[in-house]
Design a protein around this motif. Structure first.
Motif, PDB file in Angstrom:
ATOM      1  N   ASP A  76      -3.889  -6.038  13.111  1.00  0.00           N
ATOM      2  CA  ASP A  76      -2.530  -5.602  13.433  1.00  0.00           C
ATOM      3  C   ASP A  76      -1.494  -6.439  12.683  1.00  0.00           C
ATOM      4  O   ASP A  76      -0.424  -5.933  12.304  1.00  0.00           O
ATOM      5  N   THR A  77      -1.812  -7.712  12.434  1.00  0.00           N
ATOM      6  CA  THR A  77      -0.908  -8.556  11.651  1.00  0.00           C
ATOM      7  C   THR A  77      -0.906  -8.129  10.186  1.00  0.00           C
ATOM      8  O   THR A  77       0.160  -8.091   9.547  1.00  0.00           O
ATOM      9  N   LEU A  78      -2.070  -7.798   9.674  1.00  0.00           N
ATOM     10  CA  LEU A  78      -2.159  -7.303   8.291  1.00  0.00           C
ATOM     11  C   LEU A  78      -1.331  -6.034   8.127  1.00  0.00           C
ATOM     12  O   LEU A  78      -0.614  -5.858   7.136  1.00  0.00           O
ATOM     13  N   TRP A  79      -1.424  -5.170   9.124  1.00  0.00           N
ATOM     14  CA  TRP A  79      -0.672  -3.914   9.064  1.00  0.00           C
ATOM     15  C   TRP A  79       0.839  -4.149   9.142  1.00  0.00           C
ATOM     16  O   TRP A  79       1.617  -3.550   8.395  1.00  0.00           O
ATOM     17  N   CYS A  80       1.255  -5.042  10.051  1.00  0.00           N
ATOM     18  CA  CYS A  80       2.680  -5.388  10.150  1.00  0.00           C
ATOM     19  C   CYS A  80       3.182  -5.989   8.836  1.00  0.00           C
ATOM     20  O   CYS A  80       4.299  -5.705   8.403  1.00  0.00           O
ATOM     21  N   MET A  81       2.342  -6.810   8.214  1.00  0.00           N
ATOM     22  CA  MET A  81       2.730  -7.411   6.939  1.00  0.00           C
ATOM     23  C   MET A  81       2.919  -6.333   5.875  1.00  0.00           C
ATOM     24  O   MET A  81       3.843  -6.416   5.051  1.00  0.00           O
ATOM     25  N   GLY A  82       2.064  -5.322   5.895  1.00  0.00           N
ATOM     26  CA  GLY A  82       2.242  -4.217   4.957  1.00  0.00           C
ATOM     27  C   GLY A  82       3.577  -3.529   5.138  1.00  0.00           C
ATOM     28  O   GLY A  82       4.266  -3.202   4.164  1.00  0.00           O
ATOM     29  N   ASN A  83       3.977  -3.335   6.383  1.00  0.00           N
ATOM     30  CA  ASN A  83       5.275  -2.722   6.662  1.00  0.00           C
ATOM     31  C   ASN A  83       6.433  -3.615   6.225  1.00  0.00           C
ATOM     32  O   ASN A  83       7.440  -3.141   5.708  1.00  0.00           O
ATOM     33  N   ALA A  84       6.278  -4.912   6.444  1.00  0.00           N
ATOM     34  CA  ALA A  84       7.323  -5.860   6.044  1.00  0.00           C
ATOM     35  C   ALA A  84       7.499  -5.864   4.525  1.00  0.00           C
ATOM     36  O   ALA A  84       8.622  -5.857   4.010  1.00  0.00           O
ATOM     37  N   GLN A  85       6.380  -5.860   3.796  1.00  0.00           N
ATOM     38  CA  GLN A  85       6.449  -5.846   2.337  1.00  0.00           C
ATOM     39  C   GLN A  85       7.086  -4.554   1.832  1.00  0.00           C
ATOM     40  O   GLN A  85       7.885  -4.565   0.891  1.00  0.00           O
ATOM     41  N   THR A  86       6.754  -3.442   2.473  1.00  0.00           N
ATOM     42  CA  THR A  86       7.340  -2.158   2.080  1.00  0.00           C
ATOM     43  C   THR A  86       8.839  -2.133   2.355  1.00  0.00           C
ATOM     44  O   THR A  86       9.630  -1.656   1.537  1.00  0.00           O
ATOM     45  N   SER A  87       9.234  -2.640   3.519  1.00  0.00           N
ATOM     46  CA  SER A  87      10.656  -2.685   3.873  1.00  0.00           C
ATOM     47  C   SER A  87      11.449  -3.488   2.853  1.00  0.00           C
ATOM     48  O   SER A  87      12.526  -3.070   2.415  1.00  0.00           O
ATOM     49  N   TYR A  88      10.907  -4.651   2.492  1.00  0.00           N
ATOM     50  CA  TYR A  88      11.621  -5.505   1.535  1.00  0.00           C
ATOM     51  C   TYR A  88      11.690  -4.836   0.161  1.00  0.00           C
ATOM     52  O   TYR A  88      12.701  -4.939  -0.541  1.00  0.00           O
ATOM     53  N   ALA A  89      10.638  -4.137  -0.204  1.00  0.00           N
ATOM     54  CA  ALA A  89      10.622  -3.451  -1.501  1.00  0.00           C
ATOM     55  C   ALA A  89      11.734  -2.420  -1.593  1.00  0.00           C
ATOM     56  O   ALA A  89      12.404  -2.302  -2.625  1.00  0.00           O
ATOM     57  N   PHE A  90      11.955  -1.669  -0.521  1.00  0.00           N
ATOM     58  CA  PHE A  90      12.996  -0.642  -0.542  1.00  0.00           C
ATOM     59  C   PHE A  90      14.388  -1.239  -0.677  1.00  0.00           C
ATOM     60  O   PHE A  90      15.307  -0.589  -1.184  1.00  0.00           O
ATOM     61  N   LEU A  91      14.561  -2.474  -0.225  1.00  0.00           N
ATOM     62  CA  LEU A  91      15.867  -3.128  -0.332  1.00  0.00           C
ATOM     63  C   LEU A  91      15.973  -3.975  -1.595  1.00  0.00           C
ATOM     64  O   LEU A  91      16.912  -4.753  -1.742  1.00  0.00           O
ATOM     65  N   THR A  92      15.020  -3.812  -2.494  1.00  0.00           N
ATOM     66  CA  THR A  92      15.019  -4.536  -3.769  1.00  0.00           C
ATOM     67  C   THR A  92      15.324  -3.547  -4.893  1.00  0.00           C
ATOM     68  O   THR A  92      14.494  -2.702  -5.222  1.00  0.00           O
ATOM     69  N   PRO A  93      16.516  -3.619  -5.495  1.00  0.00           N
ATOM     70  CA  PRO A  93      16.903  -2.641  -6.513  1.00  0.00           C
ATOM     71  C   PRO A  93      16.049  -2.668  -7.778  1.00  0.00           C
ATOM     72  O   PRO A  93      15.748  -1.615  -8.344  1.00  0.00           O
ATOM     73  N   ASP A  94      15.640  -3.865  -8.210  1.00  0.00           N
ATOM     74  CA  ASP A  94      14.869  -3.976  -9.447  1.00  0.00           C
ATOM     75  C   ASP A  94      13.485  -3.332  -9.280  1.00  0.00           C
ATOM     76  O   ASP A  94      12.727  -3.689  -8.371  1.00  0.00           O
ATOM     77  N   LYS A  95      13.173  -2.401 -10.163  1.00  0.00           N
ATOM     78  CA  LYS A  95      11.936  -1.626 -10.039  1.00  0.00           C
ATOM     79  C   LYS A  95      10.689  -2.501 -10.120  1.00  0.00           C
ATOM     80  O   LYS A  95       9.758  -2.349  -9.327  1.00  0.00           O
ATOM     81  N   ASP A  96      10.665  -3.421 -11.084  1.00  0.00           N
ATOM     82  CA  ASP A  96       9.492  -4.268 -11.253  1.00  0.00           C
ATOM     83  C   ASP A  96       9.303  -5.217 -10.072  1.00  0.00           C
ATOM     84  O   ASP A  96       8.172  -5.442  -9.613  1.00  0.00           O
ATOM     85  N   ALA A  97      10.417  -5.771  -9.592  1.00  0.00           N
ATOM     86  CA  ALA A  97      10.333  -6.671  -8.444  1.00  0.00           C
ATOM     87  C   ALA A  97       9.872  -5.906  -7.204  1.00  0.00           C
ATOM     88  O   ALA A  97       9.036  -6.402  -6.429  1.00  0.00           O
ATOM     89  N   ALA A  98      10.400  -4.709  -7.028  1.00  0.00           N
ATOM     90  CA  ALA A  98      10.007  -3.882  -5.881  1.00  0.00           C
ATOM     91  C   ALA A  98       8.528  -3.525  -5.956  1.00  0.00           C
ATOM     92  O   ALA A  98       7.829  -3.498  -4.935  1.00  0.00           O
ATOM     93  N   LYS A  99       8.050  -3.260  -7.174  1.00  0.00           N
ATOM     94  CA  LYS A  99       6.658  -2.850  -7.348  1.00  0.00           C
ATOM     95  C   LYS A  99       5.685  -3.922  -6.844  1.00  0.00           C
ATOM     96  O   LYS A  99       4.643  -3.613  -6.262  1.00  0.00           O
ATOM     97  N   SER A 100       6.044  -5.177  -7.052  1.00  0.00           N
ATOM     98  CA  SER A 100       5.154  -6.244  -6.604  1.00  0.00           C
ATOM     99  C   SER A 100       5.024  -6.241  -5.083  1.00  0.00           C
ATOM    100  O   SER A 100       3.949  -6.511  -4.535  1.00  0.00           O
ATOM    101  N   TYR A 101       6.131  -5.908  -4.393  1.00  0.00           N
ATOM    102  CA  TYR A 101       6.089  -5.829  -2.939  1.00  0.00           C
ATOM    103  C   TYR A 101       5.317  -4.592  -2.490  1.00  0.00           C
ATOM    104  O   TYR A 101       4.554  -4.644  -1.512  1.00  0.00           O
ATOM    105  N   PHE A 102       5.511  -3.471  -3.183  1.00  0.00           N
ATOM    106  CA  PHE A 102       4.749  -2.264  -2.849  1.00  0.00           C
ATOM    107  C   PHE A 102       3.252  -2.492  -3.050  1.00  0.00           C
ATOM    108  O   PHE A 102       2.433  -2.080  -2.226  1.00  0.00           O
ATOM    109  N   ASP A 103       2.892  -3.150  -4.145  1.00  0.00           N
ATOM    110  CA  ASP A 103       1.481  -3.442  -4.413  1.00  0.00           C
ATOM    111  C   ASP A 103       0.898  -4.340  -3.322  1.00  0.00           C
ATOM    112  O   ASP A 103      -0.245  -4.144  -2.871  1.00  0.00           O
ATOM    113  N   SER A 104       1.688  -5.308  -2.910  1.00  0.00           N
ATOM    114  CA  SER A 104       1.249  -6.218  -1.860  1.00  0.00           C
ATOM    115  C   SER A 104       1.054  -5.464  -0.544  1.00  0.00           C
ATOM    116  O   SER A 104       0.062  -5.681   0.172  1.00  0.00           O
TER     117      SER A 104
END
Length: 209
Positions: A76-104
């Motif tokens: 459940d912590t792994l899953w929450c972390m996935g959501n946190a990384q996705t949330s941060y990615a959406f608030l990151t304008p730079d495509k490459d920087a966002a991609k690293s969070y999406f990949d994570s």
């Protein structure tokens, strides 16, 4: 009615955050508590300005990372972390920087599935995560980051009698609504983890005798 529900959610998760903080002071190795804390921060981030949301999501990631350092296989912590990384990615304008969070995020969702293969929620999150980068591209192509930044320190804050100010306020409100839609899309289900954990560990103030 909707505003009241949002306010109730805000109070609930703020109460959960404070309780988690108090519990942490007594037992910093409680992974359930750290997960509740991270989930509460992730929920609360949807009520903040964009910059404050980024800060709060980073704090959530820190709490979840701390839990995973104690129990790396806690699904459940792994899953929450996935959501946190996705949330941060959406608030990151730079495509490459966002991609690293999406990949994570994708990696964390996969790990959660590996630990709990029959969990349909984890599987759905994994499937949705694969589409997230394209949605990010479309949103930011429409100057999403500039619009949400223009919304200022808070959604709907302040008012003006001039027509120009009203127009800007309407644009800001639409930007805030869009931001809330995106955050809600990726963190809504986190409330399940927080609610269950909160119910186990605490009694809401209005139910206390």
């Amino acid at each position: 009615m909707e505003m009241q529900m949002d306010f109730d959610r805000l109070l609930l998760f703020e109460h959960a955050r404070r309780n988690a903080e108090a519990t942490y002071a007594q037992n910093p190795l409680d992974t359930e508590n750290l997960t509740r804390w991270g989930g509460a921060l992730l929920e609360l981030s949807a009520f903040q300005s964009v910059e404050e949301s980024r800060t709060m999501i980073k704090d959530a990631i820190s709490k979840l990372d701390e839990a995973l350092s104690i129990d790396p296989n806690k699904h459940d912590t792994l899953w929450c972390m996935g959501n946190a990384q996705t949330s941060y990615a959406f608030l990151t304008p730079d495509k490459d920087a966002a991609k690293s969070y999406f990949d994570s995020a994708y990696t964390y969702f996969q790990k959660a599935i590996d630990e709990d293969p029959g969990n349909e929620l984890y599987q759905k999150s994994f499937e949705v995560a694969a589409k997230a980068p394209q949605l990010h591209k479309e949103l930011h192509k429409q100057n999403f980051s500039q619009q949400i930044t223009a919304s200022g320190p808070g959604c709907g804050a302040g008012s003006s009698t001039s027509s120009n100010a009203n127009a800007r306020g309407l644009k800001s409100q639409k930007s805030c609504d869009l931001k809330y839609d995106i955050c809600g899309w990726v963190i809504l289900a986190v409330s399940i983890v927080v609610w269950i954990g909160f119910a186990k560990a605490n009694v809401p103030p209005h139910e206390a005798r």
